[in-house]
Structures are given as structure tokens and as C-alpha cells.
Design a protein around this motif. Structure first.
Motif, PDB file in Angstrom:
ATOM      1  N   VAL A 314      35.345 -50.361   6.283  1.00 29.74           N
ATOM      2  CA  VAL A 314      36.436 -50.143   7.234  1.00 29.74           C
ATOM      3  C   VAL A 314      35.968 -49.253   8.378  1.00 29.74           C
ATOM      4  O   VAL A 314      36.220 -49.538   9.561  1.00 29.74           O
ATOM      5  N   ALA A 315      35.281 -48.192   8.043  1.00 30.35           N
ATOM      6  CA  ALA A 315      34.805 -47.267   9.087  1.00 30.35           C
ATOM      7  C   ALA A 315      33.864 -47.977  10.052  1.00 30.35           C
ATOM      8  O   ALA A 315      33.942 -47.777  11.274  1.00 30.35           O
ATOM      9  N   GLY A 316      32.982 -48.802   9.530  1.00 29.08           N
ATOM     10  CA  GLY A 316      32.057 -49.536  10.388  1.00 29.08           C
ATOM     11  C   GLY A 316      32.775 -50.510  11.297  1.00 29.08           C
ATOM     12  O   GLY A 316      32.446 -50.634  12.491  1.00 29.08           O
ATOM     13  N   ASN A 317      33.763 -51.188  10.755  1.00 27.38           N
ATOM     14  CA  ASN A 317      34.518 -52.138  11.570  1.00 27.38           C
ATOM     15  C   ASN A 317      35.377 -51.435  12.608  1.00 27.38           C
ATOM     16  O   ASN A 317      35.541 -51.938  13.727  1.00 27.38           O
ATOM     17  N   GLU A 318      35.922 -50.297  12.269  1.00 31.03           N
ATOM     18  CA  GLU A 318      36.690 -49.533  13.257  1.00 31.03           C
ATOM     19  C   GLU A 318      35.792 -49.086  14.402  1.00 31.03           C
ATOM     20  O   GLU A 318      36.197 -49.107  15.574  1.00 31.03           O
ATOM     21  N   ARG A 319      34.575 -48.709  14.073  1.00 31.39           N
ATOM     22  CA  ARG A 319      33.622 -48.263  15.095  1.00 31.39           C
ATOM     23  C   ARG A 319      33.263 -49.415  16.033  1.00 31.39           C
ATOM     24  O   ARG A 319      33.237 -49.254  17.268  1.00 31.39           O
TER      25      ARG A 319
END
Length: 695
Positions: A314-319
């Protein structure tokens, strides 16, 4: 009966190709089975990102014995004919033939008994042939191989009755042959080790244990259900997107839905831009709040399970999403610094078509036509002119350059931001509509005027330069434009003269080399007749009734035409109408045959003095009364009433055919009765060309 299991395991197959590839696999294999005389009970194809699979149940162990007979020449035929027959039958002498009396003489027959083959042997030939014929839209070679496949192949399962078929697929070059086997692999990361299978049930179960959901429909259902559940936990709902769901199901073998957050600083960007960016580049699903407004949340579907519950994913996709939306926000902010009207001049640098000028020239033409249509339908002509002027301006904005899907939509946002009339802004957004049968149709008068003008200009222009749709080819989407015009007119009940509009659109063009306006209008009306049949077929209206009304000529008011067609359908569907139609055809056939035989027409007025029998007098009176009644009803567009007037002809017509001999011995009586039959035809043809009606 034995089961056939096939799997082609490869690198990732593009999502858009998978469902079609599964259908093609099933079609090609079953066609070749049929060609070899092999029947089966069921066939089921599957696809995932890395595999195509097919299971066929109920195949026989062997193909059936076949007795083939070939009829040859008559006994005693010339030697050359006999020799040719023997050669074609693969025989060497007449001793190998049978002689049979067919009732038309004695003929030679070549009889061949072909023993059945083991099904496994046939299948070992079919599978490589299917692979060689596979119609991938795009394919590739890899390594030193010469054979093309969508992506590099790793293994082939080919099991029949639990046993591996003896065979292989030649990859060509130094790569050699890929032998059939019984092993495959599961999920690339979660279960990468190979395993063997014995049948389809074992195959499907072991794939699931290896983190692969084989069934595409099951993957789609899981993605949707999990995404909806996550949305509900946030007090939100999933934005419907069947196309994205279909695509994502082709990207994952073990779907895991996760929720991410969109930075609030991006939420002032139009939701259409945000959604387009997320679905196009990242394959994210948008979420909506209770008011139906886009929420600062999204759903991403991962293809793996992680120890941290997906937090890193999720964090990677948000970035990544922040970077994407930063671009979108920058474009949005930059675009609002320049007014739409100031962008119109830049449309001169965009070619609409080499023979039809620039987009700027199209805008000028659409302005004139939109104003004319607006006046005809009671819309604000000034607003329509303004909307037409600005309708294409967003094509030169940064947002539309990055996301072409939002053209028109962005024009509305920019127009509203600049204080334009809301009707103008909506017309800018809606002038491309309807884009297809499932798309909404504009109803606001200004929007309707501009949408009609834009589509009419396109149709007339391409027909005038003879760029018409042919067969399955329609590169300029002219069929869609015509269907859009039909929907705009019928769903809004617009009383428009299409022929006049075609000519007005034609006159707005200033380039040369055009076909004449009358010819273009005629061709377009025929084109619209075909498109109208498509539209009305979905409403249960018969195509021959549309033909019957169009055949009258001069009918280009689609609302009136539809009313006439529907009244005609009700009429011919009734007992009176069906019988009258049969009588019409009978009368028309008699008149046509006699006119051909006599070399003259019988369309002159009936002579009442020559009517001798009560039945012909009654018919003459009924025809006169029907005509007198129908004419004012037709003028009032009371087509139901007109049909009711015609229905009263049934009794007199039936009585005439029962009691009156048309081909009387007296020449004058015969001619007068033929003229009476001709009058039946003329009376009914005032409503529609009944000769075009089937049945």
C-alpha cells in the motif's frame, strides 16, 4: 469416458488477450476433434496470467470405423474415364471396385474401409496443429527458436485418461521440442515449485493449493467482493468499473485487495482526471462516499500475500500515485491559466482529415449548423453557437493531452471556472454523446443541438469524400455517429428534416472535390435506414417494416417514421392485418402476372359502370371509403387510425376473391377487375410499401 486436459504454461500473457485466447483454444481443439470424428460431452476453457487450460470430458477411446464410398463412371465408360476414377480413389484395378445398379444404369463404386484410430494418437497430432494455428493478436520469438507464441512457453500438459500423450511442440531452431508432460507450476512467488497432476480435478485443486485461482469468473467475483467489503469498512462504496475488473482479473492469479489513501491536496482535481489516472496507469479502483462523490481512498489488487498484511504494498502504491497525481494537478493548475476561447485558434494546427480541413474549420462549421438546429428545436441558438465554438478547445489542454479519455469533460470544468453559461458548459461535455448503446443520451436542448451538429458534420464530410463504412471496417466510427443521431432524435422526440440538415452540413464545407449534396443526402438516408433497423431491432421492431416505410420515399422525419412503423407492426400483427397482407400479395401477384403477359399496366381508374357483381361493387366502395378516411388521418399523423381504416377492407377483399373471377371472358370486365386489384395495391401502398413486408 476419458478426459483430455491441456495446459500451456508461459510467461505472463497480456490481460486483454486472455479471455479471447481461452475461447480460441476451445474452438480450435473442438473443431479439430469434430473433423476427426471425435465427439465429446463437455469442453471448458480457462485462463490466468500465466496459463491457458482446456478440459474436455466424454471423449471415446478410439475413433469410429469409417466406410467410405465413391461413385465412379458407368460400366462400359471410356478407358480414360475409368483410369481417372481409379487414380482419384487410390485404386489400381477395377477388381477392387463394386458394380451396382442405381436404377439409372450400372456404375462402379470404390469402397474403402478405414479402421478407427486410438484417440490418444489423434490428440497427439491435434495439439501441435492447434498451437501452430493459434491466432494471437501479437506474438514473439525467443531465444534461438523460430516458432512464435504470445510469450515464452515453459511447459505443456497433455493428459488423456490420466496418461501423458506421446508428443511435443517444436519450438524451432536450437531450442528443439517441448515435450508433453503432466507437470506445471503455481504462483510465481508464493508457490513456485513444480508439481504433477493426474486429471482436471487434481489440477484445479493443486493450483488452488499453490495460490492460483484458475477460474476467471471466480477471480473477478473475489476481487469485487473483497473490494466492496474493504469499501464498506471505510463507510464507502466501490465505483462500478466492469472494464477495469475484467483487466485486473487478467493481472493476478491470487487476488488480494488492499485499501490506500489519496493525499487531500489532490482532491480539488476533477474526479474524472483522478479516476482516469488511477485506472489507466495503476489499475486502481476508485471509492465513493454516500453522496456519490469520489473519496480520498482507492483499492489496489495485489498478486501476493505478505507478512505485513500488505502495508508495504500500500505504501509503495501510494507513493507512485502521488507522483502520478502531482503531474495531473500540475496540468490542471496550468490549464486554468488560459481561457478556452484563447485556445480555439490553436485548433488550426490539428488536422481533422486531410480532405476535410482542420479541427478549427470543423468548429466553424459546427457553429453554423448547431445554431440552425437550435432554432429548429427551440433551443438557445446563441448558447449553441458559443458551445460549438468552445467544444473542441480542451483538445489543446495539458490534461486532455495526458488523458484523452476526459476530452469534453474537462472543457465543462474549464468553462464553468471561467463563468460560462452552465448550458454551454454542459453542451461542451455532452457533445460527443452518446458514445454507444450503453451511454447516456443528452436531453438538454443546447447539448442536443451541438451533439447533432458535430455528428452530422462528420457524417456528411466523410460521405462526401467517399470514405464510407465497408463491411466490418468503419475507421471513422460513422456507424456510431449515425446511431448517436438516431438516439438523439428519437429519445428527445425531435421533428427534424434530415435531408435538409444533410444539405445544410454539406453547404458549410468550403473544400473542393466533394460529391454533390443531393447524392450525399440520398446515400446517408439509405445508411440511416440500415442503422435504424439496428436500433429498432433491439426494441422488437421488424426490419422489413422499416424497409416498407422507407420505400415510400421522402420520409426523413424519424419520429414520424417510427410512429408509422410501430402502427404498421401492430396492424400486420393483427388477424385483419395479416389476412389483408395476404390479400395484397395475392392481388399484386395477379396484376403483375397479367401486366407482364399483356404488356401493359392496369393502374388506370376503375370504371364503376363495369362493376356487375355485388362483391366487386362492395370492394370498390370500401376502397374509396378507405382512401377518403385514410388521407386526412395520414395528414394528421394518426397512423393507428389509418391502419384501422384499412383493416375494414378485409371483409370486402375476402368476399371479392371468394366470389369474383378476375380473368373474365369479356375483355372489358377482366381489365376493370384488374384495375380494381391494382387499386387495392395503391390504397395500401399509401401507408407503406406492402410488397416489402415479409410473410
Amino acid at each position: 469416458m476419458p478426459e483430455l486436459l491441456i495446459e500451456f504454461f508461459s510467461e505472463e500473457i497480456p490481460a486483454r488477450m486472455q479471455a479471447r485466447a481461452a475461447d480460441d483454444l476451445k474452438r480450435l481443439v473442438t473443431e479439430k476433434l469434430a473433423a476427426n470424428g471425435l465427439s465429446f460431452d463437455t469442453a471448458e476453457a480457462h485462463s490466468t496470467p500465466r496459463r491457458l487450460a482446456l478440459v474436455i470430458d466424454g471423449l471415446p477411446e478410439r475413433t469410429a470405423d469409417v466406410r467410405e464410398e465413391k461413385k465412379g463412371p458407368r460400366v462400359g465408360s471410356p478407358e480414360q474415364a475409368v483410369a481417372g476414377f481409379l487414380k482419384s480413389a487410390g485404386l489400381t484395378s477395377l477388381d477392387q471396385c463394386e458394380q451396382r445398379d442405381t436404377g439409372k444404369g450400372v456404375f462402379y463404386f470404390a469402397v474403402a474401409e478405414k479402421k478407427g484410430r486410438a484417440t490418444a494418437e489423434v490428440l497427439a497430432e491435434i495439439i501441435p496443429a492447434v498451437m501452430g494455428d493459434f491466432p494471437w493478436p501479437k506474438s514473439m520469438r525467443w531465444g534461438t527458436g523460430t516458432v512464435r507464441w504470445v510469450r515464452p512457453l515453459h511447459s505443456i500438459i497433455a493428459l488423456f485418461g490420466g496418461a501423458v500423450l506421446e508428443g511435443s511442440f517444436d519450438l524451432g531452431g536450437a531450442q528443439g521440442k517441448l515435450a508433453f508432460g503432466n507437470s506445471t507450476r503455481g504462483h510465481r512467488f508464493l508457490s513456485p515449485d513444480a508439481f504433477t497432476v493426474t486429471d482436471f480435478a487434481d489440477y484445479k485443486a493443486k493450483l488452488r493449493a499453490a495460490h492460483v485461482v484458475l477460474d476467471r469468473a471466480e477471480r473477478k467475483a473475489k476481487i469485487k467482493a473483497d473490494a466492496e467489503a474493504l469499501a464498506a469498512q471505510e463507510g464507502l462504496t466501490l465505483s462500478p468499473d466492469d472494464g477495469l475488473l475484467e483487466e485486473v482479473a487478467g493481472l493476478v492469479e491470487w487476488p488480494v485487495a488492499l485499501v490506500g489513501t489519496i493525499d487531500e491536496k489532490f482532491m480539488d482535481v476533477p474526479s474524472e482526471v483522478l479516476i482516469t489516472s488511477m485506472r489507466t496507469h495503476q489499475k486502481y479502483f476508485a471509492l465513493l462516499d454516500k453522496a456519490g462523490t469520489m473519496a480520498p481512498r482507492f483499492v489496489v489488487v495485489a498478486n501476493t500475500v505478505t507478512a505485513d498484511g500488505g502495508k508495504a504494498i500500500v505504501a509503495g502504491n501510494e507513493r507512485v500515485l502521488r507522483a502520478r497525481l502531482s503531474d495531473a494537478k500540475f496540468f490542471w493548475d496550468q490549464d486554468r491559466k488560459t481561457k478556452l476561447e484563447d485556445r480555439v485558434s490553436k485548433l488550426g494546427a490539428i488536422t481533422f482529415h486531410a480532405k476535410l480541413g482542420t479541427v478549427a474549420e470543423k468548429v466553424t462549421r459546427v457553429q453554423v449548423l448547431a445554431a440552425e438546429i437550435a432554432r429548429a428545436i427551440g433551443a438557445d441558438a446563441d448558447a449553441a453557437t458559443r458551445a460549438a465554438l468552445l467544444s473542441k478547445a480542451d483538445l489543446v489542454t495539458e490534461v486532455v493531452g495526458e488523458f484523452p479519455e476526459v476530452q469534453g469533460i474537462m472543457g465543462r470544468y474549464y468553462a464553468l471556472g471561467e463563468g460560462e453559461n452552465p448550458a454551454v458548459a454542459e453542451a461542451i461535455a455532452e457533445h460527443y454523446k452518446p458514445l454507444g448503446p450503453s451511454d447516456s443520451c443528452p436531453t438538454a436542448p443546447v447539448s442536443v443541438a451541438v451533439a447533432l451538429a458535430d455528428k452530422l458534420d462528420t457524417l456528411v464530410g466523410f460521405f462526401a469524400i467517399d470514405e464510407k463504412p465497408t463491411g466490418s471496417k468503419d475507421p471513422y466510427a460513422l456507424r456510431r455517429a449515425a446511431l448517436g443521431i438516431i438516439r438523439l432524435i428519437l429519445e428527445n422526440g425531435l421533428r427534424l428534416n434530415l435531408t435538409q440538415l444533410f444539405k445544410a452540413a454539406h453547404g458549410a464545407y468550403t473544400v473542393g472535390g466533394f460529391a454533390a449534396a443531393d447524392g450525399v443526402a440520398t446515400d446517408l438516408m439509405a445508411f440511416f435506414a440500415d442503422r435504424l433497423k439496428v436500433t429498432l431491432r433491439d426494441q422488437g421492431v421488424r426490419h422489413d417494416l422499416v424497409d416498407a416505410v422507407f420505400a415510400l420515399g421522402g420520409e426523413d422525419d424519424l419520429v414520424r417514421l417510427l410512429a408509422r412503423v410501430k402502427a404498421l407492426q401492430t396492424f400486420v400483427g393483427s388477424e385483419e392485418g395479416a389476412n389483408l397482407l395476404a390479400a395484397y400479395k395475392r392481388a399484386s401477384n395477379i396484376v403483375r402476372i397479367e401486366e407482364k403477359k399483356d404488356g401493359k399496366a392496369y393502374d388506370q381508374p376503375v370504371d364503376p359502370a363495369l362493376l356487375t357483381l355485388a362483391e366487386e361493387k362492395d370492394l370498390y366502395g370500401a376502397l374509396s371509403a378507405a382512401g377518403e378516411t385514410a388521407r386526412p388521418l395520414l395528414a394528421q399523423e394518426d397512423f393507428t387510425g389509418t391502419m384501422a381504416a384499412l383493416a375494414r377492407l378485409r371483409g370486402p377483399v375476402d368476399a371479392f376473391f371468394d366470389k369474383v373471377t378476375v380473368n373474365a371472358e369479356q375483355a372489358d370486365l377482366r381489365a376493370n377487375r384488374l384495375r380494381l386489384l391494382s387499386q387495392i395495391r395503391a390504397t395500401l401502398n399509401a401507408v407503406a410499401d406492402f410488397s416489402r413486408i415479409e410473410g
